[in-house]
Enzyme design. Structure first.
Site, PDB file in Angstrom:
ATOM      1  NE  ARG A 179     -12.366  74.727  20.679  1.00 40.36           N
ATOM      2  CZ  ARG A 179     -12.953  73.361  20.645  1.00 40.36           C
ATOM      3  NH1 ARG A 179     -14.113  73.492  20.095  1.00 40.36           N
ATOM      4  NH2 ARG A 179     -12.199  72.557  20.215  1.00 40.36           N
ATOM      5  CB  SER A 182      -5.167  77.065  21.775  1.00 45.99           C
ATOM      6  OG  SER A 182      -5.043  75.639  21.640  1.00 45.99           O
ATOM      7  CD  GLU A 232      -9.497  78.817  21.950  1.00 48.13           C
ATOM      8  OE1 GLU A 232      -9.952  78.000  22.716  1.00 48.13           O
ATOM      9  OE2 GLU A 232      -8.615  78.362  21.432  1.00 48.13           O
TER      10      GLU A 232
END
Length: 359
Positions: A170, A247, A342
């Site tokens: 990520r 998320s 994130e």
């Protein structure tokens, strides 16, 4: 600018995000054709602050104070499927504003394997290499060949190979910098009636196959979609948890010692393609004592389906950021592991806790 490019001032950004939070964009440019991008460059140079790019708004929290920097919405769409090359690959060139869901559906319909596990992930294709989007055993790093971008430092168009993008879990060099705006991307897929190996047990269980098995592309995608819906990770799948970014936290990297300590507590600790060892953020949040559907601050709560944050009526961007900090600090106290958001923070923010300085 070109006839299909719109420039607006004082535009609410909240309706352009899945959280539905945030203030106004001082300047918003809606770009339909990347051929008009040089004109946006001239506009951006005349505005204060570095330009920011907003795709589908599915991974972003916009400040209540809005954004003074020029905001670009890339709506350039379209893709071109090339012939099979000498390595057996099929190169697919995609405009950055093209929706990822559309690309995945097209690949499956064309019998192209390599993206079927990415079904149901919202957002634009241009956003995918920024944080190396991935799910259920596939990542953008598996198929990305190159990106074509505007380099604000050099003041010209550039082509970056996948290796130059520095794709990790990520993460990428693009995510860590405001230097590039992506305009188009090239992926390498393969002609196949079957999916890549099914590596996640939850997906394999839905399919009724062993882990490592391969199934028809559409069947693999349907199974992934089923798992995602159960977890509330499909936009619009839950009436009560509609305002979400999926998320909120990354699965944090842990040291070998911490991995051993967490495994002794039956924590889901896994090895990732970038060589890191990580523990599930959802598990950490649950172990910290948070309950599904529990309120963190006014207007922000834990989802009723998954250990992530969702917004309700009365929420603000500041409250959502406060909720992130509360979860982060309690997990740190309970597990000794620090979570990292994130989500991308866009706009002008007042200083806050341990989240750093959002753009």
């Amino acid at each position: 600018m070109g006839s299909r490019t719109r420039i607006s001032h004082g535009v609410p950004l909240a309706p352009m995000t899945t959280l539905g939070l945030g203030g106004l964009a001082s300047v918003l440019v809606d770009l339909q054709d990347s051929a008009d991008f040089p004109e946006f460059v001239e506009l951006a140079r005349a505005c204060p602050g570095d330009p920011v790019c907003l795709g589908s708004g599915s991974n972003v929290l916009v400040s209540d104070l809005g954004c003074d920097s020029p905001v670009l919405r890339l709506n350039n769409r379209g893709l071109r499927i090339g012939p099979r090359d000498t390595d057996g690959r099929v190169l697919v060139e995609v405009q950055a504003g093209h929706l990822l869901t559309d690309l995945v559906e097209t690949a499956i319909a064309e019998g192209l394997s390599g993206m079927e596990m990415l079904v149901g992930i919202p957002g634009t294709v241009g956003a995918t290499p920024i944080q190396n989007v991935g799910a259920y055993g596939q990542e953008v790093s598996d198929t990305l060949v190159e990106v074509r971008a505007w380099d604000w430092a050099l003041g010209r168009h550039v082509t970056l190979g996948a290796r130059e993008c520095g794709l990790g879990h990520r993460n990428s060099v693009i995510k860590r910098s405001r230097r590039w705006t992506l305009l188009s991307l090239v992926f390498a897929l393969y002609r196949s009636a079957l999916s890549t190996p099914v590596t996640y047990r939850a997906v394999a269980d839905v399919l009724g196959v062993r882990v490592g098995g391969r199934v028809p592309l559409a069947e693999a995608a349907d199974a992934v979609f089923t798992v995602r819906r159960r977890k509330g990770m499909v936009i619009g799948c839950s009436e009560t948890d509609r305002r979400s970014v999926g998320s909120v936290f990354l699965s944090p990297e842990v040291s070998p010692a911490d991995a051993e300590r967490l495994r002794a507590r039956d924590a889901p600790v896994s090895s990732f393609p970038d060589g890191s060892t990580r523990v599930s953020a959802s598990w950490l949040i649950q172990q910290a004592g948070f309950e599904l559907n529990s309120t963190i601050v006014d207007g922000v709560r834990i989802s009723s389906l998954h250990y992530t944050l969702v917004a309700d009526e009365g929420a603000s961007a500041a409250a959502f950021r406060d909720a992130i900090e509360i979860v982060l600090q309690r997990v740190l106290r309970c597990s000794g592991v620090r979570l990292t958001p994130e989500i991308d923070f866009l706009g002008t923010w007042r200083p806050a806790g341990g989240l750093g300085a959002p753009v």
